[in-house]
Each structure stands twice: as structure tokens, then as C-alpha cells.
Design a protein around this motif. Structure first.
Motif, short mmCIF file in Angstrom:
data_model
loop_
_atom_site.label_atom_id
_atom_site.label_comp_id
_atom_site.label_asym_id
_atom_site.label_seq_id
_atom_site.Cartn_x
_atom_site.Cartn_y
_atom_site.Cartn_z
N ALA A 39 0.83 -1.20 0.00
CA ALA A 39 0.00 0.00 0.00
C ALA A 39 0.87 1.26 0.00
N ILE A 40 1.96 1.25 0.77
CA ILE A 40 2.85 2.41 0.80
C ILE A 40 3.52 2.61 -0.56
N ASN A 41 3.96 1.53 -1.19
CA ASN A 41 4.60 1.64 -2.51
C ASN A 41 3.63 2.15 -3.56
N SER A 42 2.37 1.79 -3.43
CA SER A 42 1.38 2.28 -4.39
C SER A 42 1.28 3.79 -4.35
N GLU A 43 1.21 4.36 -3.15
CA GLU A 43 1.13 5.82 -3.04
C GLU A 43 2.47 6.46 -3.39
N TYR A 44 3.56 5.81 -3.08
CA TYR A 44 4.90 6.32 -3.43
C TYR A 44 5.00 6.49 -4.95
N ASN A 45 4.56 5.49 -5.69
CA ASN A 45 4.60 5.57 -7.15
C ASN A 45 3.65 6.64 -7.68
N ARG A 85 -15.56 -4.45 37.11
CA ARG A 85 -15.08 -5.72 36.58
C ARG A 85 -13.98 -5.47 35.57
N LEU A 86 -12.91 -6.25 35.63
CA LEU A 86 -11.93 -6.29 34.56
C LEU A 86 -12.55 -7.05 33.39
N PHE A 87 -12.21 -6.65 32.16
CA PHE A 87 -12.79 -7.34 31.02
C PHE A 87 -11.76 -7.52 29.92
N VAL A 88 -11.96 -8.55 29.11
CA VAL A 88 -11.24 -8.74 27.86
C VAL A 88 -12.31 -9.01 26.81
N GLU A 89 -12.19 -8.33 25.67
CA GLU A 89 -13.26 -8.34 24.68
C GLU A 89 -12.70 -8.41 23.27
N ALA A 90 -13.34 -9.17 22.41
CA ALA A 90 -13.05 -9.19 20.97
C ALA A 90 -14.32 -8.73 20.25
N ARG A 91 -14.16 -7.71 19.38
CA ARG A 91 -15.33 -7.14 18.71
C ARG A 91 -15.04 -6.97 17.21
N TYR A 92 -15.98 -7.40 16.40
CA TYR A 92 -15.86 -7.29 14.95
C TYR A 92 -16.55 -6.00 14.49
N HIS A 93 -15.82 -5.18 13.71
CA HIS A 93 -16.36 -3.94 13.13
C HIS A 93 -16.40 -4.07 11.61
N TRP A 94 -17.50 -3.63 11.04
CA TRP A 94 -17.62 -3.57 9.58
C TRP A 94 -18.20 -2.20 9.22
N LEU A 95 -17.57 -1.51 8.26
CA LEU A 95 -18.06 -0.21 7.86
C LEU A 95 -18.13 -0.10 6.34
N LYS A 96 -19.22 0.48 5.87
CA LYS A 96 -19.42 0.75 4.45
C LYS A 96 -19.09 2.21 4.22
N LEU A 97 -18.11 2.46 3.34
CA LEU A 97 -17.62 3.82 3.13
C LEU A 97 -18.16 4.41 1.83
N ASN A 98 -18.40 5.72 1.87
CA ASN A 98 -18.85 6.43 0.67
C ASN A 98 -17.69 6.55 -0.31
N ASP A 99 -17.95 6.25 -1.58
CA ASP A 99 -16.88 6.38 -2.57
C ASP A 99 -17.04 7.72 -3.31
N ASN A 100 -16.01 8.06 -4.05
CA ASN A 100 -16.05 9.30 -4.84
C ASN A 100 -15.62 9.01 -6.29
N ASN A 101 -16.13 7.88 -6.80
CA ASN A 101 -15.81 7.45 -8.16
C ASN A 101 -14.31 7.24 -8.36
N ASN A 102 -13.64 6.81 -7.26
CA ASN A 102 -12.22 6.45 -7.33
C ASN A 102 -11.34 7.61 -7.81
N GLN A 103 -11.64 8.82 -7.35
CA GLN A 103 -10.83 9.97 -7.73
C GLN A 103 -9.57 10.11 -6.87
N ASP A 104 -9.51 9.44 -5.73
CA ASP A 104 -8.32 9.54 -4.87
C ASP A 104 -7.16 8.77 -5.48
N PHE A 105 -5.93 9.29 -5.29
CA PHE A 105 -4.75 8.52 -5.66
C PHE A 105 -4.71 7.20 -4.89
N PHE A 106 -4.98 7.31 -3.59
CA PHE A 106 -4.91 6.12 -2.72
C PHE A 106 -6.34 5.59 -2.55
#
Length: 330
Positions: free
Chosen positions: A179-185, A291-312
Motif C-alpha cells: 500500500a505504501i509503494n502504491s502511493e509512493y509511485n 469488573r476487569l474485562f477482555v473483549e473481541a469485537r468485529y467492526h464492519w463499515l461501508k464507506l462512501n466512494d467518490n468514483n475512485n478519484q483519490d490517488f490512494f
């Protein structure tokens, strides 16, 4: 006087004495109804079976000031202690041994009746705070690498088993080499020289605000417990590309140079998402809500696109990650 006459006189005298005693007993005033104040007599009455009213004991023990009532376990043990036989008390055994024998009275958790506590004594005010490891998964794991997470929240416990919290999450990530090389190029193609990109690096994070119901699977008197949680919220994802920079700072006597990374390019995207998780808890004390706790949580997010105008373009792709968090909650 003959012996027969003496025997007759003795019989008459005895009969007269008994008659006089009966007359005096009938004429004597009734005994006072007031209890004796003699300590020895009071102690003897307490040790005599049936001399102390068990109903009075129950009434006294169950009386508490408004807002607090005693634990039923404590009342039962106290009543059993006072209703035991003197032999049990003397031998230091059985239910009546109390604090003088091997058996000790047990006191349960106080039961509250105000607006800030549930019936089992746990607080209605909910809070959590913790930090841990954030792990990108799925396609997100191809472009982002594990880093750390921070979460805080507050809300209301409607009872000892159900509550709702408003939570804030800061989930930090690194970027993969690809991913870093993609933006570098991309920057080289835009006319930036390789010398200007010396030390080029990147990082990212997701900020989220969500509303999350919590269902507790914990018994009220158990130190170990579990819970499930999940909800929906607003997510904002950011990817930063950085270069090292030399800066100068001065105090009253000297000036110093320091090195830090500064952003040279940044991409953001936002949208709605959801989360779901499972946690384990350990109560610090039988009489506390923390209480002390330990937790595992799954996050899923749908992001708004901009017709792929971003370099990255990777920043605007739908994302998923699992933070594993440890902390304290109540």
C-alpha cells in the motif's frame, strides 16, 4: 401432758400455720409486669428456651432505614443464632454458635432501593474504558497492518442484565509495504522526486461513535462472567502519508532540534457501520460493581466512494477489523 396430747397439739399448730400462709399469699399484691433490670436474671432469661420471642427478633432484624434493607442471608443467620438452644451456645456448635463457635454469621450484599442501583446492589450508571490490539481482517488486512485501539463509553444499566452504552473507538492501523509503494509511485508520477520522498511512511485510523446494547450473562454473586454486545454507528476512516521533518524548539537558555513525522498527504472517508462482540469479565470484589474485562469485537463499515478519484483508493474501500481490548467496566 401425755404423749397423745403432745401429738395432737403439734398437729393443730401445723394446720394453723398452713392456714395463715394461705391467707397471707392471697392478700399479697400482684407481681410487677415491668421486666427486671438485673443483668444476671436477664442473661438467664435469654439462655432459657422459649423465653425470648422469635417474632420480636424477626421484627428487630428486618428493620432498616429507608433505602436499604438487609440481606436475607444475614437475617436468617441472625435469627438462627438467637433461636438456638443453650446447649448449642455452650458447646460452640450448631446454628446458635454465632461468633462464639466455629460457625460465623454470613452477610450478603446490601440490597438498594434508589434510582442509581439495581435490586442486587449493582450500579445503574454504566462505564467502560480500555485499550488493546487492533487487527484488520479480510480484504482490509491486505493493505493495513495491526496496531492499537482505545475505547471509552458510558450509559445506563436498566437492570443487572441489560444496559445501553454510547461508545467512542479510536482504532489505529499501519499500512502494508504494498500500500505504501502504491502511493509512493503515485507521487513520483505526480512529479515529486525520490529524494523528496526519503523516509516516506504511512499510518491510518478509524474514529467511530456507536450505540451498543449490552446483555450480561453473569450471575449476580459470581466473580466470573460474560457478556455480548453490538450496535450501529458512524465511522470516519483516515490514511496519512508522512515524511520525517527536523524542527527546532527553544527554552529560556537553549534551542534544540528534534525529528518528527509530518503529514504530506491525507485521505478520509466516512460512512455507517456495525459491530458485534463477546467479552469475559472478572469482578474485583464480591461487593463491587467494577469488573476487569477482555473483549473481541468485529467492526464492519461501508464507506462512501467518490468514483475512485483519490490517488490512494484503498482508503475508500469497505473495511473490517477486530480490536481485542482489555480494561475495566461496570
Amino acid at each position: 401432758m401425755t404423749s397423745s396430747h403432745r401429738s395432737f397439739a403439734k398437729a393443730v399448730f401445723a394446720a394453723g400455720t398452713l392456714a395463715a400462709s394461705a391467707v397471707l399469699y392471697a392478700a399479697a399484691p400482684a407481681a410487677s409486669s415491668q421486666p427486671s433490670t438485673d443483668i444476671a436474671q436477664l442473661n438467664r432469661s435469654l439462655l432459657t428456651p422459649g423465653a425470648y420471642s422469635l417474632a420480636d427478633v424477626n421484627a428487630d432484624l428486618r428493620y432498616r432505614t429507608d433505602g436499604v434493607s438487609s440481606s436475607s442471608d444475614a437475617v436468617d443467620d441472625e435469627v438462627a443464632s438467637l433461636s438456638a438452644s443453650p446447649a448449642d451456645v455452650a458447646e460452640g456448635s450448631g446454628a446458635g454458635a454465632g461468633q462464639y463457635g466455629s460457625h460465623r454469621r454470613r452477610y450478603g450484599r446490601s440490597r438498594y432501593q434508589d434510582r442509581l442501583h439495581n435490586s442486587d446492589g449493582s450500579t445503574k450508571i454504566a462505564f467502560l474504558g480500555g485499550a488493546g490490539l487492533n487487527v484488520p481482517v479480510g480484504n482490509t488486512g491486505k493493505f493495513y497492518t495491526p496496531s492499537y485501539d482505545i475505547e471509552v463509553g458510558g450509559g445506563w444499566n436498566f437492570n443487572q442484565n441489560f444496559g445501553v452504552l454510547a461508545e467512542f473507538h479510536y482504532d489505529h492501523v499501519g499500512l502494508s509495504g504494498g500500500a505504501i509503494n502504491s502511493e509512493y509511485n503515485n507521487l513520483l508520477a505526480a512529479g515529486v522526486t525520490a529524494d523528496e520522498l526519503d523516509g516516506f511512511d504511512a499510518n491510518g485510523h478509524v474514529l467511530s461513535f456507536s450505540i451498543d446494547p449490552v446483555i450480561s450473562l453473569t450471575q449476580s454473586h459470581s466473580k466470573l462472567g460474560a457478556y455480548v454486545t453490538g450496535g450501529v454507528g458512524y465511522y470516519r476512516k483516515t490514511t496519512n502519508f508522512t515524511l520525517p521533518s527536523i524542527g527546532t524548539t527553544c527554552d529560556y537558555y537553549y534551542c534544540y532540534q528534534y525529528s518528527s513525522n509530518v503529514n504530506v498527504d491525507q485521505y478520509t472517508a466516512s460512512g455507517f457501520g456495525a459491530n458485534a462482540g463477546l467479552g469475559l469479565t472478572y469482578k474485583l470484589s464480591e461487593f463491587s460493581s467494577e469488573r476487569l474485562f477482555v473483549e473481541a469485537r468485529y467492526h464492519w463499515l461501508k464507506l462512501n466512494d467518490n468514483n475512485n478519484q483519490d490517488f490512494f483508493q484503498f482508503n475508500r474501500r469497505n473495511s473490517e477489523y477486530i480490536p481485542v481490548t482489555v480494561g475495566i467496566r461496570f
